[in-house]
Design an enzyme around this catalytic site. Structure first.
Site, short mmCIF file in Angstrom:
data_model
loop_
_atom_site.label_atom_id
_atom_site.label_comp_id
_atom_site.label_asym_id
_atom_site.label_seq_id
_atom_site.Cartn_x
_atom_site.Cartn_y
_atom_site.Cartn_z
N HIS A 180 0.78 -1.31 -0.04
CA HIS A 180 -0.10 0.07 0.07
C HIS A 180 0.80 1.19 0.02
O HIS A 180 2.15 1.13 0.10
CB HIS A 180 -0.74 0.14 1.08
CG HIS A 180 -1.77 -1.07 1.58
ND1 HIS A 180 -3.14 -1.09 1.10
CD2 HIS A 180 -1.73 -2.50 1.78
CE1 HIS A 180 -3.77 -2.09 1.59
NE2 HIS A 180 -2.99 -3.06 1.82
N GLU B 77 3.20 0.12 3.91
CA GLU B 77 2.90 1.31 3.50
C GLU B 77 4.11 1.97 3.00
O GLU B 77 5.01 2.41 3.58
CB GLU B 77 2.56 2.37 4.78
CG GLU B 77 1.18 1.67 5.49
CD GLU B 77 -0.24 1.74 4.46
OE1 GLU B 77 -0.06 2.33 3.53
OE2 GLU B 77 -1.30 1.41 4.90
#
Length: 162
Positions: free
Chosen positions: A47, A124
């Protein structure tokens, strides 16, 4: 797709929950089930987050014991550490200035790791609300570097535990 190609070139079997950037992927319960059903040696959700505009960097989100996933917490921590090291050295992206401690954030609220029965982390990769990070993640060159770094982290984990 760069990561998939890198991993397959090294002989890995890769199971994806999405094969393109269009639309949305399956429900998080189905995503966890895919890794479980194929008895993956490791699973990573990739992500980019939406942190504060002044914040930069990447973070690894790791599971905490929630019953069903107790057995994967330790191996997931090793996977996370290997991934953090490889991503830091392979991309030059700094550790998150706003999420986690030293690039690691334990989470008990993510179905993807709570429902996993295989070692699993989220990465992330950058903060999309930060102009510097957003410019990086839209660069094909940076994406290829990120893929190589993630592959290196997976390889480090799999060769340690395999």
């Amino acid at each position: 797709m760069y990561l998939t190609a890198d991993l397959r070139a090294e002989g890995a079997t890769v199971a994806l929950t999405r094969t393109s950037n269009t639309g949305v992927g399956p429900c998080v319960t189905e995503r966890a089930a895919i890794g479980n059903q194929v008895h993956a040696n490791a699973a990573i959700s990739i992500h980019a987050d939406g942190g504060p505009p002044g914040g930069r960097g990447f973070a690894i989100l790791e599971p905490v014991a929630e019953g069903r996933n107790d057995a994967i917490v330790g191996p997931s921590g090793i996977l996370g550490a290997d991934l953090r090291s490889a991503f830091l050295s392979g991309t030059g992206e700094p550790l998150s200035s706003y999420d986690g401690t030293d690039g690691i954030q334990p989470r008990d609220d993510l179905a993807g790791i709570n429902l996993s029965t295989v070692p699993k982390v989220f990465i992330e990769c950058a903060n999309m609300r930060n102009a510097t990070d957003a410019a990086l993640v839209t660069s094909l060159r940076w994406q290829a570097s990120a893929a190589r770094a993630i592959a290196a982290g997976l390889t480090a984990f799999l060769t340690r535990s395999g």
